[in-house]
Every structure is written in C-alpha cells, then in structure tokens.
Write a protein that holds these residues in place. Structure first.
Motif, mmCIF file in Angstrom:
data_model
loop_
_atom_site.group_PDB
_atom_site.id
_atom_site.type_symbol
_atom_site.label_atom_id
_atom_site.label_comp_id
_atom_site.label_asym_id
_atom_site.label_seq_id
_atom_site.Cartn_x
_atom_site.Cartn_y
_atom_site.Cartn_z
ATOM 1 N N MET A 1 36.166 56.367 47.340
ATOM 2 C CA MET A 1 37.237 55.534 47.852
ATOM 3 C C MET A 1 37.944 56.267 48.990
ATOM 4 O O MET A 1 38.162 57.458 48.926
ATOM 5 C CB MET A 1 38.239 55.220 46.726
ATOM 6 C CG MET A 1 39.453 54.487 47.236
ATOM 7 S SD MET A 1 40.837 54.262 46.091
ATOM 8 C CE MET A 1 40.145 53.392 44.747
ATOM 9 N N THR A 2 38.307 55.525 50.009
ATOM 10 C CA THR A 2 39.058 56.078 51.136
ATOM 11 C C THR A 2 40.495 55.571 51.058
ATOM 12 O O THR A 2 40.813 54.660 50.282
ATOM 13 C CB THR A 2 38.446 55.633 52.481
ATOM 14 O OG1 THR A 2 38.624 54.227 52.615
ATOM 15 C CG2 THR A 2 36.965 56.005 52.578
ATOM 16 N N ILE A 3 41.350 56.131 51.898
ATOM 17 C CA ILE A 3 42.731 55.658 51.983
ATOM 18 C C ILE A 3 42.750 54.185 52.378
ATOM 19 O O ILE A 3 43.531 53.392 51.845
ATOM 20 C CB ILE A 3 43.547 56.507 52.982
ATOM 21 C CG1 ILE A 3 43.727 57.939 52.466
ATOM 22 C CG2 ILE A 3 44.894 55.863 53.285
ATOM 23 C CD1 ILE A 3 44.638 58.078 51.277
ATOM 24 N N ASP A 4 41.873 53.802 53.302
ATOM 25 C CA ASP A 4 41.799 52.398 53.717
ATOM 26 C C ASP A 4 41.394 51.495 52.549
ATOM 27 O O ASP A 4 41.943 50.401 52.394
ATOM 28 C CB ASP A 4 40.820 52.214 54.875
ATOM 29 C CG ASP A 4 41.359 52.790 56.180
ATOM 30 O OD1 ASP A 4 42.602 52.939 56.304
ATOM 31 O OD2 ASP A 4 40.545 53.086 57.074
ATOM 32 N N ASP A 5 40.443 51.964 51.730
ATOM 33 C CA ASP A 5 40.038 51.198 50.547
ATOM 34 C C ASP A 5 41.219 51.045 49.586
ATOM 35 O O ASP A 5 41.456 49.965 49.041
ATOM 36 C CB ASP A 5 38.886 51.878 49.802
ATOM 37 C CG ASP A 5 37.589 51.887 50.598
ATOM 38 O OD1 ASP A 5 37.415 51.020 51.476
ATOM 39 O OD2 ASP A 5 36.760 52.778 50.326
ATOM 40 N N PHE A 6 41.942 52.134 49.380
ATOM 41 C CA PHE A 6 43.101 52.121 48.488
ATOM 42 C C PHE A 6 44.149 51.138 49.007
ATOM 43 O O PHE A 6 44.656 50.302 48.251
ATOM 44 C CB PHE A 6 43.683 53.531 48.352
ATOM 45 C CG PHE A 6 44.902 53.599 47.486
ATOM 46 C CD1 PHE A 6 44.819 53.439 46.109
ATOM 47 C CD2 PHE A 6 46.151 53.802 48.051
ATOM 48 C CE1 PHE A 6 45.951 53.485 45.315
ATOM 49 C CE2 PHE A 6 47.283 53.865 47.263
ATOM 50 C CZ PHE A 6 47.183 53.703 45.884
ATOM 51 N N SER B 1 43.711 48.633 50.969
ATOM 52 C CA SER B 1 43.152 47.286 50.857
ATOM 53 C C SER B 1 43.270 46.784 49.410
ATOM 54 O O SER B 1 43.620 45.620 49.188
ATOM 55 C CB SER B 1 41.698 47.288 51.299
ATOM 56 O OG SER B 1 41.138 46.022 51.162
ATOM 57 N N ASP B 2 42.983 47.660 48.461
ATOM 58 C CA ASP B 2 43.127 47.291 47.051
ATOM 59 C C ASP B 2 44.571 46.896 46.741
ATOM 60 O O ASP B 2 44.815 45.903 46.061
ATOM 61 C CB ASP B 2 42.722 48.451 46.130
ATOM 62 C CG ASP B 2 41.229 48.679 46.078
ATOM 63 O OD1 ASP B 2 40.460 47.837 46.585
ATOM 64 O OD2 ASP B 2 40.825 49.721 45.506
ATOM 65 N N LEU B 3 45.526 47.674 47.246
ATOM 66 C CA LEU B 3 46.938 47.383 46.991
ATOM 67 C C LEU B 3 47.338 46.025 47.555
ATOM 68 O O LEU B 3 48.125 45.293 46.944
ATOM 69 C CB LEU B 3 47.839 48.466 47.578
ATOM 70 C CG LEU B 3 47.860 49.811 46.866
ATOM 71 C CD1 LEU B 3 48.834 50.758 47.557
ATOM 72 C CD2 LEU B 3 48.215 49.659 45.396
ATOM 73 N N GLU C 1 51.272 42.565 36.387
ATOM 74 C CA GLU C 1 50.093 42.806 35.554
ATOM 75 C C GLU C 1 48.926 43.331 36.393
ATOM 76 O O GLU C 1 48.196 44.220 35.939
ATOM 77 C CB GLU C 1 49.680 41.518 34.824
ATOM 78 C CG GLU C 1 50.650 41.067 33.774
ATOM 79 C CD GLU C 1 51.785 40.179 34.285
ATOM 80 O OE1 GLU C 1 52.502 39.635 33.443
ATOM 81 O OE2 GLU C 1 51.947 40.037 35.518
ATOM 82 N N ASP C 2 48.750 42.794 37.601
ATOM 83 C CA ASP C 2 47.690 43.286 38.491
ATOM 84 C C ASP C 2 47.878 44.775 38.779
ATOM 85 O O ASP C 2 46.923 45.548 38.728
ATOM 86 C CB ASP C 2 47.687 42.530 39.822
ATOM 87 C CG ASP C 2 47.190 41.101 39.721
ATOM 88 O OD1 ASP C 2 46.607 40.726 38.682
ATOM 89 O OD2 ASP C 2 47.388 40.348 40.703
ATOM 90 N N PHE C 3 49.101 45.157 39.093
ATOM 91 C CA PHE C 3 49.386 46.561 39.384
ATOM 92 C C PHE C 3 49.148 47.433 38.159
ATOM 93 O O PHE C 3 48.513 48.493 38.248
ATOM 94 C CB PHE C 3 50.832 46.735 39.880
ATOM 95 C CG PHE C 3 51.015 46.435 41.334
ATOM 96 C CD1 PHE C 3 50.901 47.438 42.290
ATOM 97 C CD2 PHE C 3 51.294 45.146 41.762
ATOM 98 C CE1 PHE C 3 51.065 47.164 43.641
ATOM 99 C CE2 PHE C 3 51.462 44.850 43.104
ATOM 100 C CZ PHE C 3 51.346 45.871 44.053
ATOM 101 N N LEU C 4 49.665 47.009 37.021
ATOM 102 C CA LEU C 4 49.509 47.798 35.793
ATOM 103 C C LEU C 4 48.040 47.939 35.411
ATOM 104 O O LEU C 4 47.604 49.026 35.006
ATOM 105 C CB LEU C 4 50.321 47.169 34.662
ATOM 106 C CG LEU C 4 51.840 47.274 34.840
ATOM 107 C CD1 LEU C 4 52.562 46.245 33.979
ATOM 108 C CD2 LEU C 4 52.330 48.677 34.545
ATOM 109 N N PRO D 1 42.855 59.911 48.703
ATOM 110 C CA PRO D 1 43.011 58.669 47.954
ATOM 111 C C PRO D 1 43.219 58.886 46.451
ATOM 112 O O PRO D 1 44.000 58.175 45.828
ATOM 113 C CB PRO D 1 41.727 57.892 48.238
ATOM 114 C CG PRO D 1 40.768 58.883 48.776
ATOM 115 C CD PRO D 1 41.556 60.003 49.367
ATOM 116 N N ALA D 2 42.548 59.868 45.868
ATOM 117 C CA ALA D 2 42.708 60.123 44.433
ATOM 118 C C ALA D 2 44.127 60.601 44.127
ATOM 119 O O ALA D 2 44.748 60.157 43.154
ATOM 120 C CB ALA D 2 41.687 61.154 43.959
#
Length: 114
Positions: free
Chosen positions: A1-6, A8-10, A17-20, A57-58
């Motif tokens: 995972m990259t920062i961009d992926d992270f 994008s996920d956010l 609930e999605d966040f949790l 990202p981690a």
C-alpha cells in the motif's frame, strides 16, 4: 500500500462503521449508533493534534487506527453531553462574572462609609 492508496481508501469511507471496520476496531453498534458523529468529530480533532503525519503508509494507518480507537473509547466510557465535542454543547454553559465589591457598594448610598 502507498500513501496514495491509503488516502484513496479514506476517501471511500463514509460512516463511523466504515472507519471502525477499515481500522479493524471492535465496537458496540449501540455505542456507535448513538455517537457516530461525535466519534468521527473527536477522531478528526485527535488527528488535528498531530504535528506531522508519518511518511509510511503502515505508520500512518497505525496512527489513524490509534486515534480512532481513542475517539471511540471516549464514548464507551462517557457520553456526548459530557464530552461536548460540538460547539452546540457549549452554548448554554453558565457564564462567570466577577464584580468587585466596591462596584456593588458604590450603588448603595449609605454604604459609602463602609
């Protein structure tokens, strides 16, 4: 995972609930149902206290997970009225006024000699 992926996920997450779920935080649906906006606002506030986000990202995921877990926990052990996350909870708080005794005595004609 990259920062961009992270990032994008956010952007894809829309509910508490999605966040949790995304950050793998166990939660009681009853707590979230009552406090969802408060939890997300507190999460946002906690992230705002971070001076600089980690580069990886981690590490960034771990920081977000930690702050979200803390925000959720605040409402497990407390409630929205006590936590006062939103401005509306501060609108009707009692105001304190300090009035010097000399000002009060000055309004009573016979108190001038006290």
């Amino acid at each position: 995972m990259t920062i961009d992926d992270f990032d994008s996920d956010l952007e894809e997450l829309s509910s508490a609930e999605d966040f949790l779920d995304y950050f793998r935080i166990d939660y009681d649906p009853k707590v979230v149902q009552v406090n969802r906006l408060h939890i997300l606002q507190r999460f946002h506030d906690y992230l705002g206290e971070v001076d600089e986000l980690p580069d990886g990202p981690a590490a960034r995921w771990a920081l977000h997970a930690d702050r979200l877990a803390a925000a959720y926990h605040d409402f497990v052990v407390s409630d929205a009225r006590t936590e006062k996350v939103f401005r509306v909870f501060h609108l009707h708080e009692p105001k304190t006024a300090n009035i010097p005794l000399s000002d009060l005595l000055g309004q009573i004609p016979h108190a001038a000699g006290l």
